[in-house]
Write a protein that holds these residues in place. Sequence first.
Motif, PDB file in Angstrom:
ATOM      1  N   GLU B  14       0.858  -1.194   0.000  1.00  0.00           N
ATOM      2  CA  GLU B  14       0.000   0.000   0.000  1.00  0.00           C
ATOM      3  C   GLU B  14       0.894   1.244   0.000  1.00  0.00           C
ATOM      4  OE1 GLU B  14      -2.970   1.526   0.077  1.00  0.00           O
ATOM      5  OE2 GLU B  14      -2.261   3.357   1.042  1.00  0.00           O
ATOM      6  N   SER B  15       0.676   2.120  -0.990  1.00  0.00           N
ATOM      7  CA  SER B  15       1.464   3.358  -1.027  1.00  0.00           C
ATOM      8  C   SER B  15       0.644   4.479  -1.662  1.00  0.00           C
ATOM      9  CB  SER B  15       2.761   3.148  -1.829  1.00  0.00           C
ATOM     10  OG  SER B  15       2.460   2.956  -3.195  1.00  0.00           O
ATOM     11  N   SER B  16      -0.644   4.582  -1.285  1.00  0.00           N
ATOM     12  CA  SER B  16      -1.482   5.549  -1.996  1.00  0.00           C
ATOM     13  C   SER B  16      -1.233   6.985  -1.556  1.00  0.00           C
ATOM     14  CB  SER B  16      -2.959   5.198  -1.817  1.00  0.00           C
ATOM     15  OG  SER B  16      -3.324   5.307  -0.472  1.00  0.00           O
ATOM     16  N   CYS B  17      -0.784   7.168  -0.334  1.00  0.00           N
ATOM     17  CA  CYS B  17      -0.583   8.541   0.117  1.00  0.00           C
ATOM     18  C   CYS B  17       0.686   8.643   0.950  1.00  0.00           C
ATOM     19  CB  CYS B  17      -1.829   9.008   0.865  1.00  0.00           C
ATOM     20  SG  CYS B  17      -1.856  10.779   1.089  1.00  0.00           S
ATOM     21  N   ASP B  18       0.535   8.747   2.259  1.00  0.00           N
ATOM     22  CA  ASP B  18       1.733   9.001   3.061  1.00  0.00           C
ATOM     23  C   ASP B  18       2.335   7.772   3.716  1.00  0.00           C
ATOM     24  OD1 ASP B  18      -0.502   8.825   4.613  1.00  0.00           O
ATOM     25  OD2 ASP B  18       0.237  10.166   6.155  1.00  0.00           O
ATOM     26  N   GLU B  19       1.583   6.676   3.765  1.00  0.00           N
ATOM     27  CA  GLU B  19       2.093   5.500   4.461  1.00  0.00           C
ATOM     28  C   GLU B  19       2.606   4.464   3.465  1.00  0.00           C
ATOM     29  OE1 GLU B  19       2.069   5.948   7.542  1.00  0.00           O
ATOM     30  OE2 GLU B  19       0.200   6.830   8.249  1.00  0.00           O
ATOM     31  N   PRO B  87      -7.493   4.899  -5.716  1.00  0.00           N
ATOM     32  CA  PRO B  87      -7.008   6.223  -6.080  1.00  0.00           C
ATOM     33  C   PRO B  87      -5.902   6.659  -5.123  1.00  0.00           C
ATOM     34  CG  PRO B  87      -8.978   6.418  -4.731  1.00  0.00           C
ATOM     35  CD  PRO B  87      -8.669   4.947  -4.844  1.00  0.00           C
ATOM     36  N   GLY B  88      -5.217   7.744  -5.475  1.00  0.00           N
ATOM     37  CA  GLY B  88      -4.168   8.255  -4.606  1.00  0.00           C
ATOM     38  C   GLY B  88      -3.314   9.267  -5.323  1.00  0.00           C
ATOM     39  N   LEU B  89      -2.206   9.607  -4.679  1.00  0.00           N
ATOM     40  CA  LEU B  89      -1.241  10.520  -5.288  1.00  0.00           C
ATOM     41  C   LEU B  89      -0.428   9.709  -6.283  1.00  0.00           C
ATOM     42  CD1 LEU B  89       0.512  12.695  -2.596  1.00  0.00           C
ATOM     43  CD2 LEU B  89      -0.573  13.484  -4.692  1.00  0.00           C
ATOM     44  N   ILE B  90      -0.374  10.172  -7.512  1.00  0.00           N
ATOM     45  CA  ILE B  90       0.199   9.329  -8.553  1.00  0.00           C
ATOM     46  C   ILE B  90       1.672   8.969  -8.264  1.00  0.00           C
ATOM     47  CG2 ILE B  90       0.857  11.144 -10.218  1.00  0.00           C
ATOM     48  CD1 ILE B  90      -1.070   7.999 -11.134  1.00  0.00           C
ATOM     49  N   GLY B  91       2.436   9.934  -7.760  1.00  0.00           N
ATOM     50  CA  GLY B  91       3.853   9.680  -7.466  1.00  0.00           C
ATOM     51  C   GLY B  91       4.032   8.584  -6.425  1.00  0.00           C
ATOM     52  N   SER B  92       3.170   8.593  -5.432  1.00  0.00           N
ATOM     53  CA  SER B  92       3.241   7.594  -4.369  1.00  0.00           C
ATOM     54  C   SER B  92       2.775   6.227  -4.866  1.00  0.00           C
ATOM     55  CB  SER B  92       2.368   8.022  -3.186  1.00  0.00           C
ATOM     56  OG  SER B  92       2.855   9.218  -2.635  1.00  0.00           O
ATOM     57  N   LEU B  93       1.682   6.220  -5.625  1.00  0.00           N
ATOM     58  CA  LEU B  93       1.154   4.959  -6.157  1.00  0.00           C
ATOM     59  C   LEU B  93       2.164   4.264  -7.056  1.00  0.00           C
ATOM     60  CD1 LEU B  93      -2.472   6.076  -7.141  1.00  0.00           C
ATOM     61  CD2 LEU B  93      -1.919   4.362  -5.422  1.00  0.00           C
ATOM     62  N   LEU B  94       2.898   5.084  -7.840  1.00  0.00           N
ATOM     63  CA  LEU B  94       3.849   4.522  -8.802  1.00  0.00           C
ATOM     64  C   LEU B  94       4.921   3.681  -8.118  1.00  0.00           C
ATOM     65  CD1 LEU B  94       4.333   7.446 -11.338  1.00  0.00           C
ATOM     66  CD2 LEU B  94       3.826   5.072 -11.939  1.00  0.00           C
ATOM     67  N   VAL B  95       5.353   4.112  -6.945  1.00  0.00           N
ATOM     68  CA  VAL B  95       6.419   3.388  -6.244  1.00  0.00           C
ATOM     69  C   VAL B  95       5.926   1.982  -5.887  1.00  0.00           C
ATOM     70  CG1 VAL B  95       7.902   3.349  -4.207  1.00  0.00           C
ATOM     71  CG2 VAL B  95       7.402   5.522  -5.337  1.00  0.00           C
TER      72      VAL B  95
END
Lengths: 142, 339
Positions: B14-19, B87-95
């Motif tokens: 899981e990497s959609s936002c800050d965690e 959904p989420g922040l694209i930069g975070s999701l990409l990782v």
Amino acid sequence: MELVFELEELPEVAIKVLDAMSDHKVLAIHGAMGAGKTTLIHALCLAKGVKDHVTSPSFAIINEYQFQEGASVGKIFHLDLYRLKDEEEAIRAGVEDCLYSGALCFVEWPDQAPDQFPQDTIHLFMTTINERSRSLKIQFPG
Amino acid sequence: MQDQHGLVKILAIESSCDETGAAISHNDSILSNFVAGQSIHQQYGGVVPELASRAHMQNIVPVVNAALEKASTKLSDLNAIAFTQAPGLIGSLLVGASFAKSLALALNIPLIAVHHMQAHVIANLIPAQKPAFPFLCLTVSGGHTQIVLCESALSMKVLGETLDDAAGEAFDKTAKLIGLPYPGGPLIDEYARNGNPRRFKFPEPQISGLDFSFSGLKTAILYFLQEKQRENPDFVRQNLADICASVQDRIVSILLHKLKKAAIKTGIRDICIGGGVSANSALRKSFGELGQAMKWNTFIPPFEYCTDNAGMIAMMGYYKYLASDFVDLSISPSARAEW
């Protein structure tokens, strides 16, 4: 250009703002908390035919909506720079990618990263007159 | 692909936002669930995307290793990799997506794309005490406020959601207006414990149906504070507990009124709450009381499965695995998500 309006008049105001934008793609919306930035963007998106829920991206930073543009699907970015600390963070969050994508961009709290904006950005200043009415000043580039 | 005992082991990312989170599930039980401590966020105030995506890259390998180790699982034991696709922040999701794809390719096992908001609902199936289908889930967090009808693990429908601000945002922005530091929500809860929730009245938005609105409340609080501070510049300090209690009471009542309406409308009695705001003590208390009055079976997952976590991604992954709902490597993460 300045508009003074009651909240009920937002749909007409949105159409005027979109007309004023003409070919410009980026609209930076300045105003204090509670001025109605998200509400205005909601009205702008409705006027463009967006069917998605237009919600505050304060947490998400970037929301993406779709609308029908003739036969194709157009894209609108709704950005909120509230949480960003500086230009560098804005770039890493993908703000620049959106602002130069050629898609329509409505941006809240643009002062958090003023250098990210393209030259032809239109700046809009929202102020509260009283609970029901607002003033909008539109500043064109150059 | 299941082993000879019909057991399925999934690694979820899981990497959609800050965690940055990683979890291992074994059928429908979670063997390990880790979240990287991103204390840098508190230091800098808020979810800072630049730091978030960098931190994901730094954290993902240690977090996955910790999850594997705690679950006494080797990479070769895994049957599938699940990851948050949207959904989420694209930069975070990409990782997370890149990591999951690479690992699935290297291990030659199926890849499962998970919808983050659906996983929040499915988190209710993690504890031994589970709601029965169909159930309702109110998911409340900093970025979301939704009532979801869950007919089965793979069939969900959004019955209502916020039209403007999320409930968590209403807490955080109120906190900002009264000068509390980030993150403001938990602080409001804390001050509210000593306050009178009936001291100040804030309006309930008149929104038809099951949708929510919190933007008007934010503005009402702003005007209220401005007016009071004109009379008494020290108003906030002198009335902090009562302000917090009254605002919190209104946010909770807005949430529960709609949840009650949804339950009546659908006739469903198994009702859940999820998302980070479910930690709020007033929401938990009022939800329990309402549940008793309405004869509901109420559920709130343990807190580690309410905030953003990989355990819920693993659980959703398990149900998708059973349905052979896999994706190929051409899948890309998305900021938007369809239901």
